[in-house]
Design a protein around this motif. Structure first.
Motif, PDB file in Angstrom:
ATOM      1  N   ASN A   3       0.820  -1.208   0.000  1.00  0.00           N
ATOM      2  CA  ASN A   3       0.000   0.000   0.000  1.00  0.00           C
ATOM      3  C   ASN A   3       0.862   1.270   0.000  1.00  0.00           C
ATOM      4  OD1 ASN A   3       0.800  -0.615   2.594  1.00  0.00           O
ATOM      5  ND2 ASN A   3      -1.001   0.277   3.549  1.00  0.00           N
ATOM      6  N   PHE A   4       2.180   1.101  -0.105  1.00  0.00           N
ATOM      7  CA  PHE A   4       3.043   2.274  -0.233  1.00  0.00           C
ATOM      8  C   PHE A   4       4.342   1.884  -0.919  1.00  0.00           C
ATOM      9  CE2 PHE A   4       6.364   1.462   2.916  1.00  0.00           C
ATOM     10  CZ  PHE A   4       5.817   0.409   3.625  1.00  0.00           C
ATOM     11  N   TYR A  85       5.196   0.276   9.016  1.00  0.00           N
ATOM     12  CA  TYR A  85       4.608   1.416   8.310  1.00  0.00           C
ATOM     13  C   TYR A  85       3.489   0.946   7.379  1.00  0.00           C
ATOM     14  CZ  TYR A  85       4.195   5.642   5.522  1.00  0.00           C
ATOM     15  OH  TYR A  85       3.710   6.751   4.896  1.00  0.00           O
ATOM     16  N   GLY A  86       2.416   1.762   7.314  1.00  0.00           N
ATOM     17  CA  GLY A  86       1.304   1.419   6.435  1.00  0.00           C
ATOM     18  C   GLY A  86       0.212   0.671   7.182  1.00  0.00           C
ATOM     19  N   THR A  87       0.510   0.313   8.441  1.00  0.00           N
ATOM     20  CA  THR A  87      -0.473  -0.353   9.288  1.00  0.00           C
ATOM     21  C   THR A  87      -0.873   0.599  10.408  1.00  0.00           C
ATOM     22  OG1 THR A  87       0.567  -2.473   8.824  1.00  0.00           O
ATOM     23  CG2 THR A  87      -0.902  -2.377  10.713  1.00  0.00           C
ATOM     24  N   CYS A  88      -2.167   0.749  10.615  1.00  0.00           N
ATOM     25  CA  CYS A  88      -2.668   1.652  11.634  1.00  0.00           C
ATOM     26  C   CYS A  88      -2.232   1.191  13.026  1.00  0.00           C
ATOM     27  CB  CYS A  88      -4.190   1.719  11.559  1.00  0.00           C
ATOM     28  SG  CYS A  88      -4.919   2.682  12.889  1.00  0.00           S
ATOM     29  N   ILE A  89      -1.618   2.116  13.813  1.00  0.00           N
ATOM     30  CA  ILE A  89      -1.178   1.736  15.149  1.00  0.00           C
ATOM     31  C   ILE A  89      -2.350   1.705  16.124  1.00  0.00           C
ATOM     32  CG2 ILE A  89       1.158   2.637  14.803  1.00  0.00           C
ATOM     33  CD1 ILE A  89       0.418   4.999  16.606  1.00  0.00           C
ATOM     34  N   ALA A  98      -4.006   5.865  -0.713  1.00  0.00           N
ATOM     35  CA  ALA A  98      -4.303   7.261  -1.056  1.00  0.00           C
ATOM     36  C   ALA A  98      -4.016   8.164   0.138  1.00  0.00           C
ATOM     37  CB  ALA A  98      -5.760   7.406  -1.476  1.00  0.00           C
ATOM     38  N   ARG A  99      -4.332   7.653   1.330  1.00  0.00           N
ATOM     39  CA  ARG A  99      -4.064   8.437   2.545  1.00  0.00           C
ATOM     40  C   ARG A  99      -2.572   8.574   2.762  1.00  0.00           C
ATOM     41  NH1 ARG A  99      -5.137  10.588   7.255  1.00  0.00           N
ATOM     42  NH2 ARG A  99      -4.396   9.750   9.216  1.00  0.00           N
ATOM     43  N   LEU A 100      -1.838   7.502   2.554  1.00  0.00           N
ATOM     44  CA  LEU A 100      -0.388   7.544   2.737  1.00  0.00           C
ATOM     45  C   LEU A 100       0.272   8.474   1.728  1.00  0.00           C
ATOM     46  CD1 LEU A 100       0.404   3.799   3.460  1.00  0.00           C
ATOM     47  CD2 LEU A 100       0.352   5.693   5.090  1.00  0.00           C
ATOM     48  N   CYS A 109      -5.173   5.028  10.588  1.00  0.00           N
ATOM     49  CA  CYS A 109      -6.202   5.181   9.576  1.00  0.00           C
ATOM     50  C   CYS A 109      -7.049   6.406   9.939  1.00  0.00           C
ATOM     51  CB  CYS A 109      -7.061   3.919   9.491  1.00  0.00           C
ATOM     52  SG  CYS A 109      -8.151   3.677  10.901  1.00  0.00           S
ATOM     53  N   LEU A 110      -7.886   6.828   9.018  1.00  0.00           N
ATOM     54  CA  LEU A 110      -8.631   8.065   9.206  1.00  0.00           C
ATOM     55  C   LEU A 110      -9.511   8.022  10.457  1.00  0.00           C
ATOM     56  CD1 LEU A 110      -8.404  10.560   7.486  1.00  0.00           C
ATOM     57  CD2 LEU A 110     -10.468   9.870   6.282  1.00  0.00           C
TER      58      LEU A 110
END
Ligand code: ZN
Length: 130
Positions: A3-4, A85-89, A98-100, A109-110
């Motif tokens: 995802n990134f 990275y890329g995983t919501c903590i 798209a958010r990244l 995440c949002l």
């Protein structure tokens, strides 16, 4: 887990950090003197007294915000190094690419970010309302 793009993200974080440092350095130069009154144009109220205090508060707020941002970027870089990275903590879900791309320092995440910021701003608005 794609995802990134690691290199793009590293470069983006590096660049944001660089921008932050420049902004902070510029702010420090400005508060050392030579404030040309340009800042005053931001405020439309013709309040003669209290303007200086207001500006100082604004400056402190920005400084705190920039520090916060720098810490977030550091957090994201650590996550990148750790492979998290890329995983919501917050909830462990994958953060949408798209958010990244829009917010490379995002570690939540949002939904989790909104929740986090909600708690955060409540802490900061604990001043008497009357
Ligand atoms: Zn989450």
């Amino acid at each position: 887990m794609a995802n990134f793009d690691r290199e793009t993200t590293e470069a983006a974080l590096e660049q944001r950090l660089e921008e932050l440092r420049r902004t902070r350095a510029a702010m420090r130069r400005e508060s050392d003197g030579g404030a040309s009154g340009e800042v005053a144009h931001l405020d439309n109220h013709p309040a003669d007294e209290g303007t200086e205090t207001h500006e100082r508060e604004l400056e402190v707020t920005t400084e705190v915000f920039l520090e916060e941002e720098e810490r977030r970027i550091g957090e994201a870089r650590r996550a990148l190094a750790d492979g998290t990275y890329g995983t919501c903590i917050g909830c462990g879900a994958q953060i949408p690419s798209a958010r990244l791309a829009a917010v490379p320092e995002a570690v939540r995440c949002l939904d989790c970010q909104r929740h986090f910021e909600g708690l955060h701003s409540q802490h900061h608005s604990l001043r008497p309302e009357s």
